[in-house]
Design a protein around this motif. Structure first.
Motif, PDB file in Angstrom:
ATOM      1  N   LYS A  74      16.434  41.308  53.306  1.00 20.32           N
ATOM      2  CA  LYS A  74      16.318  40.034  52.591  1.00 20.32           C
ATOM      3  C   LYS A  74      15.090  39.269  53.087  1.00 20.32           C
ATOM      4  CE  LYS A  74      19.996  37.873  51.316  1.00 20.32           C
ATOM      5  NZ  LYS A  74      21.241  37.066  51.266  1.00 20.32           N
ATOM      6  N   LEU A  75      14.849  39.324  54.381  1.00 19.62           N
ATOM      7  CA  LEU A  75      13.670  38.685  54.958  1.00 19.62           C
ATOM      8  C   LEU A  75      12.396  39.316  54.396  1.00 19.62           C
ATOM      9  CD1 LEU A  75      12.291  36.815  56.990  1.00 19.62           C
ATOM     10  CD2 LEU A  75      12.703  38.537  58.761  1.00 19.62           C
ATOM     11  N   ILE A  76      12.374  40.647  54.330  1.00 23.79           N
ATOM     12  CA  ILE A  76      11.235  41.358  53.748  1.00 23.79           C
ATOM     13  C   ILE A  76      11.039  40.947  52.291  1.00 23.79           C
ATOM     14  CG2 ILE A  76      10.402  43.644  53.040  1.00 23.79           C
ATOM     15  CD1 ILE A  76      11.887  44.752  55.535  1.00 23.79           C
ATOM     16  N   ASN A  77      12.138  40.879  51.569  1.00 25.92           N
ATOM     17  CA  ASN A  77      12.110  40.536  50.154  1.00 25.92           C
ATOM     18  C   ASN A  77      11.500  39.158  49.926  1.00 25.92           C
ATOM     19  OD1 ASN A  77      13.536  39.711  47.425  1.00 25.92           O
ATOM     20  ND2 ASN A  77      13.687  41.936  47.594  1.00 25.92           N
ATOM     21  N   HIS A  78      11.912  38.191  50.731  1.00 23.46           N
ATOM     22  CA  HIS A  78      11.370  36.835  50.612  1.00 23.46           C
ATOM     23  C   HIS A  78       9.905  36.788  51.018  1.00 23.46           C
ATOM     24  CE1 HIS A  78      14.826  33.951  49.829  1.00 23.46           C
ATOM     25  NE2 HIS A  78      15.375  35.147  49.782  1.00 23.46           N
ATOM     26  N   TYR A  79       9.547  37.536  52.050  1.00 28.19           N
ATOM     27  CA  TYR A  79       8.152  37.577  52.501  1.00 28.19           C
ATOM     28  C   TYR A  79       7.250  38.121  51.388  1.00 28.19           C
ATOM     29  CZ  TYR A  79       3.972  38.707  55.175  1.00 28.19           C
ATOM     30  OH  TYR A  79       2.673  38.778  55.608  1.00 28.19           O
ATOM     31  N   ILE A  80       7.666  39.225  50.784  1.00 24.95           N
ATOM     32  CA  ILE A  80       6.898  39.828  49.687  1.00 24.95           C
ATOM     33  C   ILE A  80       6.765  38.850  48.526  1.00 24.95           C
ATOM     34  CG2 ILE A  80       7.012  41.623  47.905  1.00 24.95           C
ATOM     35  CD1 ILE A  80       8.286  43.442  50.083  1.00 24.95           C
ATOM     36  N   SER A  81       7.839  38.126  48.250  1.00 24.78           N
ATOM     37  CA  SER A  81       7.818  37.155  47.152  1.00 24.78           C
ATOM     38  C   SER A  81       6.843  36.020  47.429  1.00 24.78           C
ATOM     39  CB  SER A  81       9.229  36.594  46.933  1.00 24.78           C
ATOM     40  OG  SER A  81      10.132  37.626  46.612  1.00 24.78           O
ATOM     41  N   ARG A  82       6.937  35.450  48.631  1.00 19.26           N
ATOM     42  CA  ARG A  82       6.125  34.271  48.978  1.00 19.26           C
ATOM     43  C   ARG A  82       4.659  34.612  49.208  1.00 19.26           C
ATOM     44  NH1 ARG A  82       9.584  30.981  46.838  1.00 19.26           N
ATOM     45  NH2 ARG A  82      11.543  30.757  47.962  1.00 19.26           N
ATOM     46  N   LYS A  83       4.393  35.785  49.775  1.00 24.18           N
ATOM     47  CA  LYS A  83       3.031  36.113  50.195  1.00 24.18           C
ATOM     48  C   LYS A  83       2.281  37.027  49.230  1.00 24.18           C
ATOM     49  CE  LYS A  83       3.432  33.648  53.875  1.00 24.18           C
ATOM     50  NZ  LYS A  83       2.652  32.394  54.010  1.00 24.18           N
ATOM     51  N   ILE A  84       3.002  37.705  48.346  1.00 24.37           N
ATOM     52  CA  ILE A  84       2.332  38.627  47.419  1.00 24.37           C
ATOM     53  C   ILE A  84       2.601  38.257  45.960  1.00 24.37           C
ATOM     54  CG2 ILE A  84       2.100  41.019  46.656  1.00 24.37           C
ATOM     55  CD1 ILE A  84       2.868  41.907  49.487  1.00 24.37           C
ATOM     56  N   LEU A  85       3.869  38.303  45.557  1.00 26.94           N
ATOM     57  CA  LEU A  85       4.192  38.173  44.139  1.00 26.94           C
ATOM     58  C   LEU A  85       3.873  36.794  43.562  1.00 26.94           C
ATOM     59  CD1 LEU A  85       7.545  40.169  43.913  1.00 26.94           C
ATOM     60  CD2 LEU A  85       5.269  40.891  43.173  1.00 26.94           C
ATOM     61  N   ILE A  86       4.328  35.747  44.214  1.00 29.36           N
ATOM     62  CA  ILE A  86       4.095  34.401  43.674  1.00 29.36           C
ATOM     63  C   ILE A  86       2.603  34.067  43.633  1.00 29.36           C
ATOM     64  CG2 ILE A  86       4.485  31.924  44.042  1.00 29.36           C
ATOM     65  CD1 ILE A  86       7.315  32.648  44.982  1.00 29.36           C
ATOM     66  N   PRO A  87       1.846  34.274  44.729  1.00 32.26           N
ATOM     67  CA  PRO A  87       0.399  33.971  44.665  1.00 32.26           C
ATOM     68  C   PRO A  87      -0.358  34.795  43.626  1.00 32.26           C
ATOM     69  CG  PRO A  87       1.116  34.211  46.947  1.00 32.26           C
ATOM     70  CD  PRO A  87       2.253  34.672  46.091  1.00 32.26           C
ATOM     71  N   LYS A  88       0.063  36.061  43.410  1.00 31.58           N
ATOM     72  CA  LYS A  88      -0.692  36.950  42.527  1.00 31.58           C
ATOM     73  C   LYS A  88      -0.247  36.870  41.060  1.00 31.58           C
ATOM     74  CE  LYS A  88      -3.186  38.702  45.862  1.00 31.58           C
ATOM     75  NZ  LYS A  88      -3.114  40.093  46.334  1.00 31.58           N
ATOM     76  N   LEU A  89       1.015  36.543  40.794  1.00 30.61           N
ATOM     77  CA  LEU A  89       1.537  36.605  39.430  1.00 30.61           C
ATOM     78  C   LEU A  89       1.789  35.242  38.788  1.00 30.61           C
ATOM     79  CD1 LEU A  89       4.127  39.535  39.738  1.00 30.61           C
ATOM     80  CD2 LEU A  89       1.684  39.656  39.207  1.00 30.61           C
ATOM     81  N   GLU A  90       2.028  34.230  39.588  1.00 23.93           N
ATOM     82  CA  GLU A  90       2.416  32.915  39.070  1.00 23.93           C
ATOM     83  C   GLU A  90       1.420  32.374  38.052  1.00 23.93           C
ATOM     84  OE1 GLU A  90       4.685  29.318  38.798  1.00 23.93           O
ATOM     85  OE2 GLU A  90       5.187  31.210  39.782  1.00 23.93           O
ATOM     86  N   LYS A  91       0.128  32.584  38.277  1.00 24.43           N
ATOM     87  CA  LYS A  91      -0.899  32.016  37.407  1.00 24.43           C
ATOM     88  C   LYS A  91      -0.879  32.603  35.992  1.00 24.43           C
ATOM     89  CE  LYS A  91      -4.168  35.114  39.684  1.00 24.43           C
ATOM     90  NZ  LYS A  91      -5.330  35.138  40.603  1.00 24.43           N
ATOM     91  N   TYR A  92      -0.184  33.713  35.817  1.00 21.07           N
ATOM     92  CA  TYR A  92      -0.105  34.337  34.496  1.00 21.07           C
ATOM     93  C   TYR A  92       1.129  33.884  33.705  1.00 21.07           C
ATOM     94  CZ  TYR A  92      -3.645  37.415  36.467  1.00 21.07           C
ATOM     95  OH  TYR A  92      -4.798  37.911  37.074  1.00 21.07           O
ATOM     96  N   LEU A  93       1.941  33.012  34.298  1.00 20.41           N
ATOM     97  CA  LEU A  93       3.184  32.577  33.662  1.00 20.41           C
ATOM     98  C   LEU A  93       2.998  31.225  32.977  1.00 20.41           C
ATOM     99  CD1 LEU A  93       5.774  33.529  36.432  1.00 20.41           C
ATOM    100  CD2 LEU A  93       4.962  34.922  34.519  1.00 20.41           C
ATOM    101  N   ASP A  94       3.524  31.103  31.775  1.00 18.06           N
ATOM    102  CA  ASP A  94       3.456  29.852  31.027  1.00 18.06           C
ATOM    103  C   ASP A  94       4.515  28.880  31.536  1.00 18.06           C
ATOM    104  OD1 ASP A  94       2.302  28.622  28.365  1.00 18.06           O
ATOM    105  OD2 ASP A  94       4.466  28.252  28.337  1.00 18.06           O
ATOM    106  N   ILE A  95       4.259  27.585  31.357  1.00 20.04           N
ATOM    107  CA  ILE A  95       5.195  26.567  31.858  1.00 20.04           C
ATOM    108  C   ILE A  95       6.518  26.574  31.104  1.00 20.04           C
ATOM    109  CG2 ILE A  95       3.388  25.031  32.700  1.00 20.04           C
ATOM    110  CD1 ILE A  95       3.980  23.289  30.171  1.00 20.04           C
ATOM    111  N   ARG A  96       6.556  27.228  29.934  1.00 17.38           N
ATOM    112  CA  ARG A  96       7.791  27.303  29.153  1.00 17.38           C
ATOM    113  C   ARG A  96       8.687  28.456  29.595  1.00 17.38           C
ATOM    114  NH1 ARG A  96       3.764  25.912  24.297  1.00 17.38           N
ATOM    115  NH2 ARG A  96       2.440  26.802  25.921  1.00 17.38           N
ATOM    116  N   ASN A  97       8.194  29.243  30.524  1.00 18.67           N
ATOM    117  CA  ASN A  97       8.954  30.308  31.177  1.00 18.67           C
ATOM    118  C   ASN A  97       9.467  29.726  32.489  1.00 18.67           C
ATOM    119  OD1 ASN A  97       9.763  32.485  32.721  1.00 18.67           O
ATOM    120  ND2 ASN A  97       7.835  33.590  32.580  1.00 18.67           N
TER     121      ASN A  97
END
Length: 333
Positions: A74-97
């Motif tokens: 779970k710790l690994i999962n959160h780390y990957i989310s905070r440090k990789i997925l959110i910084p790299k993918l968030e900018k491609y998501l619309d505010i209506r999502n």
């Protein structure tokens, strides 16, 4: 090799993981060997070791399979989310999502939908198109999802995320589901097909599930020119004053979903006159002389069940009074 910061892992553990663990025994065992466990997490990330799921059945608000992680994973999962997925993918998501995103979620979705409904009152009569995807989490295509993220991640990051995406392909997953189905007589629950599906549970999986439909979001906005819509994971609401145009949108979205290897749940597809009201996001929306929003009957039932569960956990001393109070107080909103 991915550069993993011990301090970052420790911060995520102390500020996110430890505050939300209900099983105090598990928390105590992790704390007892905290340095070793965090070091183990670093090694698992660098070696691309697979996650191990605890697979079980929940029955409220509906029967479904949940796959949870031990504290290290779970710790690994959160780390990957905070440090990789959110910084790299968030900018491609619309505010209506709005699902699983910071400062968004259900409350934000209701606020946004309320805003769009009020903006359309000037038309006098307008419509809501409700869409729901059939067995969404079981049908997310691994190859398609990996193609969507490959050019957005570094090579090591992509390899690590690919392991997570492919985690439903391990043999033990369907073997465990088979036992659950036999012991609980829940034959309607499906197995995971090879190369298909993401588990329900885990922050990184929620982010990936939200991102998978981002192409559909952009299609609705830029190709279909629908300005007023809200998506919460695989539930869509499109608002327009032209009923025939929404019928056209429905056909186009249905065709577009085929590119994602998905199809609509036709039992839940509706085009509703706002004056007749509709249910979404656990609330009932209807326009009479003014817009009326109230909790749906299913949401009220879910709250009742959750209050009973929280009360039981508090009496058994499995959660703190602060946790119990905050949970109960949140249902008043």
């Amino acid at each position: 090799m991915i550069k993993v910061s011990y301090k970052d892992l420790l911060d995520i553990y102390e500020n996110e993981i430890s505050k939300n663990v209900k099983n105090k025994k598990k928390l105590y065992n992790f704390e007892k060997y905290k340095i070793q466990n965090i070091t183990r997490a670093i090694n698992k990330i660098n070696n691309f070791d697979k996650e191990e799921y605890n697979i079980f059945l929940i029955k409220e608000p509906k029967e479904r399979i949940v796959m949870s992680l031990n504290l290290v994973d779970k710790l690994i999962n959160h780390y990957i989310s905070r440090k990789i997925l959110i910084p790299k993918l968030e900018k491609y998501l619309d505010i209506r999502n709005v699902a699983t995103r910071k400062n968004m979620g259900t409350s934000y979705a209701i606020k946004l939908l309320k805003k769009y409904l009020n903006l359309n009152k000037k038309h006098g009569e307008f419509y809501a198109l409700k869409l729901d995807i059939s067995k969404y989490f079981y049908n997310i295509d691994h190859t398609k999802l990996k193609s969507m993220i490959k050019d957005k991640l570094k090579s090591d990051e992509y390899n690590l995320i690919s392991k997570i995406i492919d985690s439903t392909d391990y043999k033990y997953v369907n073997e465990k589901i088979k036992v659950i189905k036999e012991n609980n007589n829940v034959n309607h629950i499906p197995y995971y097909a090879k190369g298909k599906g993401l588990p329900i549970g885990g922050l990184s999986l929620q982010i990936l599930s939200t991102y998978y439909l981002s192409e559909i979001d952009h299609f609705i906005i830029h190709d279909l020119k629908v300005k007023y819509f809200v998506r919460y994971m695989d539930d869509f609401i499109l608002i327009n004053n032209d009923k025939d145009y929404l019928k056209y949108c429905l056909k186009q979205i249905e065709n577009k979903l085929k590119e994602c290897h998905l199809k609509l749940n036709n039992k839940k597809v509706q085009i509703i006159n706002i004056k007749n009201g509709f249910t979404s996001l656990g609330h009932y929306f209807i326009l009479k002389n003014k817009l009326i929003i109230k909790k749906s009957n299913s949401a009220k039932y879910k709250i009742k069940i959750n209050i009973k569960l929280k009360t039981k956990l508090y009496k058994q001393e499995k959660i703190t009074f602060q946790n119990y109070f905050c949970s109960i107080n949140s249902y008043k909103n």
